[in-house]
Enzyme design. Structure first.
Site, PDB file in Angstrom:
ATOM      1  CB  CYS A 151      -5.046   2.255   4.512  1.00  0.00           C
ATOM      2  SG  CYS A 151      -3.999   2.081   3.036  1.00  0.00           S
ATOM      3  CB  CYS A 173      -8.233   1.946  -2.741  1.00  0.00           C
ATOM      4  SG  CYS A 173      -7.339   3.456  -2.306  1.00  0.00           S
TER       5      CYS A 173
END
Length: 278
Positions: A189, A78
């Site tokens: 992302c 992440c």
């Protein structure tokens, strides 16, 4: 007291939701003899609009939990969590391989012809000190234009995902990047690779769209090799990808399983998803 980790221990991977599955796919391909524990922190999804201090604490809590399994390494799959907590986690666990993820600014800066690199990211990633320093390192090579895309993670997490709504959310952001001269787009992302084809269709075939799963897999491979932790073989029963991964979520296991099948396909129908309370 920390439990010692050995070569046959699994590798832990975590994200706020299903985005890290894009990284997991690269890990499975690059490390065919490793087993994994994938944690989706869906109770706190999305990370992109949370306070930095909260995300940092989630990183530390999940690392402490994974170290206690014991997992032999941690992949923070992440961008937002890496920016908020990877440095702190490494300070707390200096003898434990922790691999984070960050936007692929370096390869993008080598590809651009206009000198402008566009990055799609969450608001927290764009606002982080780690991201600012990353951009500054490559500033002489390219102008890095980072644009947050709030709401996109939630659209990708929907099951089924609405491509029409994703296209509508992406259009003004991508139009802005192209108008500013960006000729390379970086996905900042881990959720975004699941809509890479929609992004590519909007920016056109001449604009490279770069993701970061493969570099993370290479880095993990190198770290495990250096520390003598690389697994050389798995039992025959574990050679199917779905049997190499244990899935856990802090949210609803049934809902996560539905997303898993929607994004990765029916080959994963035998995967099990458990509940995690951390």
């Amino acid at each position: 007291m920390l439990i010692p980790f050995e070569r046959d221990c699994p590798v832990a991977v975590f994200d706020s939701g299903v985005g890290g599955l894009s990284v997991l796919q690269a890990l499975l391909a690059r490390l065919p003899h490793e087993s994994f524990v994938f944690v989706a922190d869906e109770k706190h999804l999305p990370y992109g609009d949370k306070q930095q201090a909260f995300i940092t604490q989630r990183v530390l809590d999940l690392c402490a939990w994974a170290r206690g399994l014991p997992a032999k390494a941690m992949v923070i799959a992440c961008n937002t969590a890496t920016a908020a907590g990877a440095t702190q986690a490494r300070v707390r666990h200096p003898d434990w391989p922790i691999v984070g993820i960050e936007p692929a600014v370096k390869p993008a800066s080598m590809l651009t012809k206009t000198g402008v690199v566009g990055i799609l990211a969450t608001s927290n990633t764009v606002a982080s000190e780690r991201f600012r320093l990353l951009v500054e390192r490559f500033d002489p090579l390219a102008r890095v234009l980072a644009v947050p895309c709030p709401g996109l993670v939630e659209l990708i997490e929907e099951c089924p995902m609405s491509q029409e709504r994703v296209r509508a959310r992406l259009k003004p952001v991508l139009d802005h990047l192209l108008a500013e001269g960006a000729d390379v787009i970086v996905l900042g992302c881990t959720h975004y690779p699941f809509v890479k084809s929609l992004i590519q269709a909007q920016v056109g075939p001449d604009v490279p769209v770069i993701e970061t799963g493969l570099p993370v897999a290479r880095q993990l491979h190198q770290r495990l090799l250096e520390q003598g932790l690389l697994q050389s073989a798995l039992p025959e029963i574990a050679k199917e990808d779905s049997r190499r991964v244990t899935f856990l979520t802090t949210g609803d296991p049934a809902a996560f399983k539905a997303k898993l099948l929607s994004l990765l396909g029916t080959d994963w129908r035998d995967a099990t998803v458990g509940q995690l309370d951390v």
